[in-house]
Write a protein that holds these residues in place. Sequence first.
Motif, PDB file in Angstrom:
ATOM      1  N   GLY A 412     -10.047  -9.355   4.706  1.00 19.20           N
ATOM      2  CA  GLY A 412     -10.374  -8.078   5.486  1.00 19.20           C
ATOM      3  C   GLY A 412     -10.220  -6.849   4.584  1.00 19.20           C
ATOM      4  O   GLY A 412      -8.881  -6.846   4.367  1.00 19.20           O
ATOM      5  N   ASP A 413     -10.407  -6.009   4.979  1.00 23.11           N
ATOM      6  CA  ASP A 413     -10.006  -4.623   4.752  1.00 23.11           C
ATOM      7  C   ASP A 413      -8.654  -4.167   5.090  1.00 23.11           C
ATOM      8  O   ASP A 413      -7.867  -3.783   4.324  1.00 23.11           O
ATOM      9  CB  ASP A 413     -11.102  -3.771   5.136  1.00 23.11           C
ATOM     10  N   ALA A 414      -8.584  -4.474   6.055  1.00 22.48           N
ATOM     11  CA  ALA A 414      -6.810  -3.773   7.382  1.00 22.48           C
ATOM     12  C   ALA A 414      -5.602  -4.520   5.678  1.00 22.48           C
ATOM     13  O   ALA A 414      -4.893  -3.962   6.008  1.00 22.48           O
ATOM     14  CB  ALA A 414      -7.219  -4.115   8.140  1.00 22.48           C
ATOM     15  N   VAL A 415      -6.219  -5.695   5.953  1.00 20.70           N
ATOM     16  CA  VAL A 415      -4.951  -6.264   4.881  1.00 20.70           C
ATOM     17  C   VAL A 415      -5.252  -5.810   3.468  1.00 20.70           C
ATOM     18  O   VAL A 415      -3.995  -5.626   2.760  1.00 20.70           O
ATOM     19  CB  VAL A 415      -4.746  -8.058   5.100  1.00 20.70           C
ATOM     20  N   PHE A 416      -6.338  -5.925   2.415  1.00 21.23           N
ATOM     21  CA  PHE A 416      -6.694  -5.691   1.501  1.00 21.23           C
ATOM     22  C   PHE A 416      -5.709  -4.789   1.274  1.00 21.23           C
ATOM     23  O   PHE A 416      -5.146  -4.542   0.104  1.00 21.23           O
ATOM     24  CB  PHE A 416      -7.667  -5.882   1.523  1.00 21.23           C
ATOM     25  N   PHE A 417      -6.314  -4.275   1.920  1.00 21.56           N
ATOM     26  CA  PHE A 417      -5.521  -1.926   1.155  1.00 21.56           C
ATOM     27  C   PHE A 417      -4.391  -2.317   2.654  1.00 21.56           C
ATOM     28  O   PHE A 417      -3.830  -1.067   2.232  1.00 21.56           O
ATOM     29  CB  PHE A 417      -6.545  -0.840   2.038  1.00 21.56           C
ATOM     30  N   ASP A 418      -3.471  -3.506   2.185  1.00 22.07           N
ATOM     31  CA  ASP A 418      -2.071  -3.334   2.476  1.00 22.07           C
ATOM     32  C   ASP A 418      -1.804  -3.708   2.018  1.00 22.07           C
ATOM     33  O   ASP A 418      -0.807  -3.525   0.954  1.00 22.07           O
ATOM     34  CB  ASP A 418      -1.550  -4.076   4.084  1.00 22.07           C
ATOM     35  N   ILE A 419      -2.137  -4.665   0.978  1.00 21.83           N
ATOM     36  CA  ILE A 419      -1.792  -5.805  -0.019  1.00 21.83           C
ATOM     37  C   ILE A 419      -1.753  -4.557  -1.385  1.00 21.83           C
ATOM     38  O   ILE A 419      -0.412  -4.601  -1.626  1.00 21.83           O
ATOM     39  CB  ILE A 419      -2.863  -6.707  -0.372  1.00 21.83           C
ATOM     40  N   TRP A 423       2.310  -3.976  -2.744  1.00 23.12           N
ATOM     41  CA  TRP A 423       1.955  -4.717  -4.016  1.00 23.12           C
ATOM     42  C   TRP A 423       3.561  -3.582  -5.084  1.00 23.12           C
ATOM     43  O   TRP A 423       4.642  -4.309  -5.500  1.00 23.12           O
ATOM     44  CB  TRP A 423       0.778  -5.229  -4.347  1.00 23.12           C
ATOM     45  N   LEU A 424       2.425  -2.775  -5.213  1.00 23.72           N
ATOM     46  CA  LEU A 424       3.231  -1.111  -5.446  1.00 23.72           C
ATOM     47  C   LEU A 424       4.437  -0.789  -5.234  1.00 23.72           C
ATOM     48  O   LEU A 424       5.502  -0.649  -5.906  1.00 23.72           O
ATOM     49  CB  LEU A 424       2.654  -0.101  -5.672  1.00 23.72           C
ATOM     50  N   GLN A 425       4.783  -0.600  -3.865  1.00 23.28           N
ATOM     51  CA  GLN A 425       6.125  -0.827  -3.498  1.00 23.28           C
ATOM     52  C   GLN A 425       6.681  -1.445  -4.128  1.00 23.28           C
ATOM     53  O   GLN A 425       8.238  -1.417  -4.692  1.00 23.28           O
ATOM     54  CB  GLN A 425       6.028   0.068  -2.270  1.00 23.28           C
ATOM     55  N   ARG A 426       6.455  -3.088  -3.875  1.00 23.53           N
ATOM     56  CA  ARG A 426       7.581  -4.248  -4.213  1.00 23.53           C
ATOM     57  C   ARG A 426       8.422  -4.078  -5.105  1.00 23.53           C
ATOM     58  O   ARG A 426       9.571  -4.548  -6.334  1.00 23.53           O
ATOM     59  CB  ARG A 426       7.223  -5.290  -3.565  1.00 23.53           C
ATOM     60  N   LEU A 440       2.346 -12.569  -1.819  1.00 18.75           N
ATOM     61  CA  LEU A 440       2.620 -11.624  -1.294  1.00 18.75           C
ATOM     62  C   LEU A 440       1.219 -11.581  -0.819  1.00 18.75           C
ATOM     63  O   LEU A 440       0.730 -11.350   0.983  1.00 18.75           O
ATOM     64  CB  LEU A 440       1.702 -10.007  -2.055  1.00 18.75           C
ATOM     65  N   SER A 441      -0.008 -12.047  -0.842  1.00 21.36           N
ATOM     66  CA  SER A 441      -1.549 -12.033  -0.545  1.00 21.36           C
ATOM     67  C   SER A 441      -1.520 -13.036   0.805  1.00 21.36           C
ATOM     68  O   SER A 441      -1.628 -12.425   1.605  1.00 21.36           O
ATOM     69  CB  SER A 441      -2.274 -12.255  -1.701  1.00 21.36           C
TER      70      SER A 441
END
Length: 474
Positions: A412-419, A423-426, A440-441
């Motif tokens: 879903g978009d909400a989780v995908f656009f959180d991943i 990812w970049l921050q981590r 992470l996913s």
Amino acid sequence: MKTWMTIWLGVFWMTIGLPLGLAQDAQPGSSGVGDIYYPDLGNGGYDVQHYTLNLMIDVETNFLAGTAKLEAVATQDLSAFNLDFLNLKIATVLVDGQTAPYVHEGRELTIQPLEPLATDQAFEVIVKYYGFPQPTSPESIPFEMGWNHFGTGIYAANEPSGAATWYPVNDHPTDKATYTFNLSVPEGYVAVANGVLEQTIPNGERVTYVWEARDPMASYLSTVHVDRFLLDETRTEDGLTLRNYYPERYLQQGIVAFRRQAEMIAFFETVFGEYPFEVYGAVVVNSSFGFALETQTISMFGREVLFGMGGDAEWIIAHELAHQWFGNYVSPAQWRDIWLNEGFATYAEWLWYEYNYGSEELENLVAEEYENASNPFWVPGRIAEPSRSDLFNAGVYNRGALTLHALRLEVGDAVFFDILPTWLQRYADSVATTADFIALSNELSNRDLTGFFDGWLYEDALPPIEQLGLGSTN
Ligand code: ARG
Ligand code: ZN
């Protein structure tokens, strides 16, 4: 004098060094950093913090005289260590100011400091060298990479292992460092490199361009360009400086081709998070070499980008920009993980397409790309284990992007656009693996997506089109 020094060092070592436990079991650092596909890339036993590259470049003859200073820290007790360096002639090697013996064979420059280096010890290496740098043909790609001298100028396109054609380097993304470039070129030429142009120092018939790259950078993303460029410098609404360098006769075409760059940055920031570096821009090389490269803070393009590329230039401009986040800020820990660069930058193009034309058009694009990916002649499977002699095959781009689209539909978009931003921050300013991305996913979706990723990344057959939200009737 020499004998006296040796005796004195020996006495020092036995009375002070040994009791302190300094580097007693010093061993040579390894000649590779542990890349599974390309074991001779990079080196073990130390971590470079900063490169200072003083390069005197003669554009017409391609003669280069260089002094490279590496500031590094030992990560083990070292009796000797290696740098990756090809072909050029070495005049001297100094470690902490002392002339050090070395052996230069093929890609490996092995240096023996007069005293062993202890774990965590900071040290400085200076290599003075000269010659006519030539590109190299890596095992990974049928292109000549590294330093290239062409008709009117010079460019350096390193990915994955061409940095060693022009400076001694720990040539692997796992050892990021900051850089200073002091580039001396004949008057009338402009020298471009990564980061911020701090100074232009005229010196008789020559000019020195001083570039500072303060963001940690993988060696494959370092670059130098020399030509008669014109500069177009602007600022985004957020105050980020964009400096684009074009061959002097192509300034107008350049301004047109790159006109949407600021808009692209603003869009990607809403999806990925803040642009990760201090500056951005592009350099167009006055040669049609047929690819582009996401060199950090200043992506490089062949001249063909100015002539429409069949209408595709905008996509490649978006692609190289997206690499600043995916590839540059977070880099692959293993070259085998290249889909983490290319699949993500390609999906970023598709997001830009969706942003411009809407989700229905994106669906059509995905259907078309699935078709392409179904053709085994065009796109081989198993993109997380790509061919080591064809690392940049179409599959890591196209099937990589399809994988991300399928993931988006799966979680879903909400989780995908959180991943994506997580990812970049981590893994900011660092490296990561495919396993890290799967973990992470799983974490952010609260699911076990192992089977899903196996199908997309580790099997030859393409997963069913239903995973892309497209019925077979579509
Ligand atoms: N990373 C480049 C891109 O954005 C890859 C270009 C392939 N050629 C190369 N020499 N690495 O597509
Ligand atoms: Zn790419």
